[in-house]
Design a protein around this motif. Structure first.
Motif, PDB file in Angstrom:
ATOM      1  N   LYS A 170       0.828  -1.205   0.000  1.00  0.00           N
ATOM      2  CA  LYS A 170       0.000   0.000   0.000  1.00  0.00           C
ATOM      3  C   LYS A 170       0.864   1.257   0.000  1.00  0.00           C
ATOM      4  O   LYS A 170       0.548   2.245  -0.677  1.00  0.00           O
ATOM      5  CB  LYS A 170      -0.941  -0.020   1.200  1.00  0.00           C
ATOM      6  CG  LYS A 170      -1.961  -1.153   1.135  1.00  0.00           C
ATOM      7  CD  LYS A 170      -2.764  -1.303   2.422  1.00  0.00           C
ATOM      8  CE  LYS A 170      -3.666  -2.527   2.345  1.00  0.00           C
ATOM      9  NZ  LYS A 170      -4.438  -2.746   3.590  1.00  0.00           N
ATOM     10  N   LEU A 171       1.962   1.214   0.743  1.00  0.00           N
ATOM     11  CA  LEU A 171       2.917   2.320   0.690  1.00  0.00           C
ATOM     12  C   LEU A 171       3.500   2.460  -0.706  1.00  0.00           C
ATOM     13  O   LEU A 171       3.566   3.560  -1.264  1.00  0.00           O
ATOM     14  CB  LEU A 171       4.053   2.076   1.683  1.00  0.00           C
ATOM     15  CG  LEU A 171       3.880   2.427   3.146  1.00  0.00           C
ATOM     16  CD1 LEU A 171       5.168   2.114   3.887  1.00  0.00           C
ATOM     17  CD2 LEU A 171       3.513   3.882   3.333  1.00  0.00           C
ATOM     18  N   ALA A 172       3.936   1.337  -1.265  1.00  0.00           N
ATOM     19  CA  ALA A 172       4.557   1.361  -2.595  1.00  0.00           C
ATOM     20  C   ALA A 172       3.585   1.907  -3.637  1.00  0.00           C
ATOM     21  O   ALA A 172       3.966   2.726  -4.490  1.00  0.00           O
ATOM     22  CB  ALA A 172       5.019  -0.042  -2.982  1.00  0.00           C
ATOM     23  N   ASP A 173       2.348   1.470  -3.580  1.00  0.00           N
ATOM     24  CA  ASP A 173       1.352   1.956  -4.542  1.00  0.00           C
ATOM     25  C   ASP A 173       1.185   3.466  -4.419  1.00  0.00           C
ATOM     26  O   ASP A 173       1.046   4.166  -5.440  1.00  0.00           O
ATOM     27  CB  ASP A 173       0.007   1.265  -4.301  1.00  0.00           C
ATOM     28  CG  ASP A 173       0.015  -0.208  -4.686  1.00  0.00           C
ATOM     29  OD1 ASP A 173       0.936  -0.638  -5.417  1.00  0.00           O
ATOM     30  OD2 ASP A 173      -0.900  -0.937  -4.244  1.00  0.00           O
ATOM     31  N   PHE A 174       1.204   3.977  -3.198  1.00  0.00           N
ATOM     32  CA  PHE A 174       1.078   5.427  -3.022  1.00  0.00           C
ATOM     33  C   PHE A 174       2.286   6.146  -3.600  1.00  0.00           C
ATOM     34  O   PHE A 174       2.139   7.112  -4.363  1.00  0.00           O
ATOM     35  CB  PHE A 174       0.924   5.763  -1.542  1.00  0.00           C
ATOM     36  CG  PHE A 174       0.714   7.234  -1.287  1.00  0.00           C
ATOM     37  CD1 PHE A 174      -0.554   7.782  -1.315  1.00  0.00           C
ATOM     38  CD2 PHE A 174       1.794   8.065  -1.028  1.00  0.00           C
ATOM     39  CE1 PHE A 174      -0.748   9.141  -1.090  1.00  0.00           C
ATOM     40  CE2 PHE A 174       1.611   9.428  -0.809  1.00  0.00           C
ATOM     41  CZ  PHE A 174       0.336   9.967  -0.841  1.00  0.00           C
ATOM     42  N   PHE A 175       3.477   5.696  -3.279  1.00  0.00           N
ATOM     43  CA  PHE A 175       4.686   6.343  -3.790  1.00  0.00           C
ATOM     44  C   PHE A 175       4.734   6.325  -5.317  1.00  0.00           C
ATOM     45  O   PHE A 175       5.133   7.308  -5.943  1.00  0.00           O
ATOM     46  CB  PHE A 175       5.931   5.657  -3.230  1.00  0.00           C
ATOM     47  CG  PHE A 175       6.135   5.834  -1.749  1.00  0.00           C
ATOM     48  CD1 PHE A 175       5.921   7.057  -1.138  1.00  0.00           C
ATOM     49  CD2 PHE A 175       6.549   4.772  -0.955  1.00  0.00           C
ATOM     50  CE1 PHE A 175       6.100   7.227   0.228  1.00  0.00           C
ATOM     51  CE2 PHE A 175       6.741   4.930   0.412  1.00  0.00           C
ATOM     52  CZ  PHE A 175       6.516   6.156   1.008  1.00  0.00           C
ATOM     53  N   LEU A 176       4.330   5.215  -5.893  1.00  0.00           N
ATOM     54  CA  LEU A 176       4.371   5.083  -7.352  1.00  0.00           C
ATOM     55  C   LEU A 176       3.256   5.863  -8.040  1.00  0.00           C
ATOM     56  O   LEU A 176       3.278   6.030  -9.264  1.00  0.00           O
ATOM     57  CB  LEU A 176       4.310   3.609  -7.748  1.00  0.00           C
ATOM     58  CG  LEU A 176       5.536   2.780  -7.351  1.00  0.00           C
ATOM     59  CD1 LEU A 176       5.296   1.298  -7.606  1.00  0.00           C
ATOM     60  CD2 LEU A 176       6.782   3.245  -8.117  1.00  0.00           C
ATOM     61  N   SER A 177       2.294   6.325  -7.267  1.00  0.00           N
ATOM     62  CA  SER A 177       1.205   7.126  -7.843  1.00  0.00           C
ATOM     63  C   SER A 177       1.532   8.613  -7.855  1.00  0.00           C
ATOM     64  O   SER A 177       0.762   9.407  -8.401  1.00  0.00           O
ATOM     65  CB  SER A 177      -0.093   6.900  -7.058  1.00  0.00           C
ATOM     66  OG  SER A 177      -0.049   7.545  -5.790  1.00  0.00           O
ATOM     67  N   LEU A 178       2.655   8.986  -7.250  1.00  0.00           N
ATOM     68  CA  LEU A 178       3.031  10.396  -7.181  1.00  0.00           C
ATOM     69  C   LEU A 178       3.666  10.810  -8.503  1.00  0.00           C
ATOM     70  O   LEU A 178       4.818  10.494  -8.789  1.00  0.00           O
ATOM     71  CB  LEU A 178       3.999  10.629  -6.015  1.00  0.00           C
ATOM     72  CG  LEU A 178       3.467  10.264  -4.629  1.00  0.00           C
ATOM     73  CD1 LEU A 178       4.567  10.424  -3.572  1.00  0.00           C
ATOM     74  CD2 LEU A 178       2.251  11.111  -4.266  1.00  0.00           C
TER      75      LEU A 178
END
Length: 382
Positions: A170-178
């Protein structure tokens, strides 16, 4: 030696020596995006001109002159209201992303955080992210509910470990959505598992051994960067108050797993503690400065402040002596969350004029000066 040719052999030899001794001289992720590498270099370069001033949740909410709250106003921050420009660095928290919540633990929508990160980046500002996750063994318990040996329970039990990997996803998905306006990944400073020299969080000193903490840190960084290919992060290591260099490094995972050295410290019980706070903070800055020079890493005061700003000259009397000519990349104060819980000046606050003196002294850098540094390697949008 004025020519680059005459100085090159020296720096080449120095690099060989540093590499041979295991000292990091570059950003830790070899796959980092170009903008992330540029930001890493820019943090060190800008420190030669002043200390970037930051605030947690600066763009999300703040206080009006009567201490009522404003929430979600466009292009607003309390610092901009009093100076005409935003903080150079803005902090956000991803607590409750692990719960699939729409809002973070302070009630800020994750969609708003994502948009503010984009806007701040495109203005040329810097974004830093902390994380106060609920206990991953028992999500009904908060960050502050100190279930014993949580890290051990995660790392020694395959079921718990797989469950935690889903949280990291979930963290990774957020970072990659930036993403910026051209679809590029936005670099951010990620500061996990902070204040670990204290014991108020489930990852704190009384709840895991130094080796367990280091193992957990490595697992987190490796999972994000190697497994999920998140390459827009600078990783910050951030203790609370520490006694000496050995205490600071007790749980340090290694130069190959940390980009930025930092610590958190808050001024409590003023004014009788004023001189002690200055002396202690200055000592700790000296420690991370020495470690930063040895490793080539930028260093920062990652959280600080005086709740309710009870001293009118706090900025020039307390903060300026600590940070002036320090080599710090940035200093970040905490949020203006409530009428009884604020750390930055706002319209009508009794420290506004003193903060402006600090700004005018050149000791701190706000958004416009930092944007002119072109930290990401491209012109900022105005």
């Amino acid at each position: 030696m004025s020519s680059s040719q005459s100085s090159f052999p020296f720096f080449q030899s120095l690099a060989i020596v540093l590499l041979a001794t295991g000292i990091s001289i570059a950003q830790i992720d070899p796959g980092a995006t170009r903008a992330t590498k540029n930001l890493y270099a820019g943090l060190k370069r800008s420190a030669e001109k002043g200390v970037m001033f930051g605030q947690q949740d600066a763009l999300a909410y703040g206080l009006n002159a009567d201490k009522s709250r404003w929430i979600g106003d466009k292009d607003r921050s309390d610092i901009k209201t009093i100076t005409g420009e935003h903080p150079a660095i803005v902090g956000y928290d991803l607590g409750h992303i692990e719960l699939d919540s729409v809002n973070n633990l302070d009630g800020v929508p994750f969609s708003r955080i994502k948009e503010d990160i984009r806007i701040n980046y495109e203005r040329g500002g810097v974004n830093t992210i902390s994380w106060h996750p609920n206990n991953p063994v028992n999500f009904s318990k908060t960050t502050w509910d100190k279930e014993e040996f949580t890290i051990r329970k995660i790392m020694s039990d395959e079921k718990n470990k797989k469950r935690f990997e889903k949280t990291l996803d979930k963290l990774a998905d957020f970072f990659l959505s930036l993403k910026g306006s051209k679809g590029e990944l936005i670099p951010v400073i990620f500061r996990p598992y902070h204040e670990h020299t204290g014991s108020w969080f489930w990852w704190g000193a009384d709840h895991c051994t130094p080796e367990e903490y280091k193992q957990f840190w490595k697992f987190t960084v490796d999972y994000l960067q190697k497994t999920r290919k998140v390459h827009n992060l600078l990783i910050a290591y951030s203790t609370d108050n520490f006694k000496n260099k050995e205490h600071y490094l007790e749980r340090y995972p290694g130069d190959n797993l940390v980009d930025i050295l930092g610590f958190d410290t808050y001024h409590r019980n003023p004014p009788k503690s004023d001189s002690a706070f200055i002396a202690n903070a200055t000592r700790m800055v000296g420690t991370i400065r020495d470690l930063g020079k040895a490793s080539g890493k930028p260093f920062a005061i990652t959280e600080t402040g005086l709740e309710q700003l009870t001293e009118a000259d706090w900025w020039t009397k307390i903060i300026q002596p600590i940070i002036k000519n320090s080599g710090l990349s940035y200093v970040l104060v905490w949020r203006n969350g409530r009428p009884d819980h604020y750390y930055a000046p706002f319209e009508g606050n009794n420290t506004v004029s003193d903060f402006k003196k600090l700004q005018q002294s050149g000791t701190i850098l706000l958004e416009k000066k930092v944007a002119s540094e072109n930290l990401y390697g491209r012109p900022a949008k105005r």
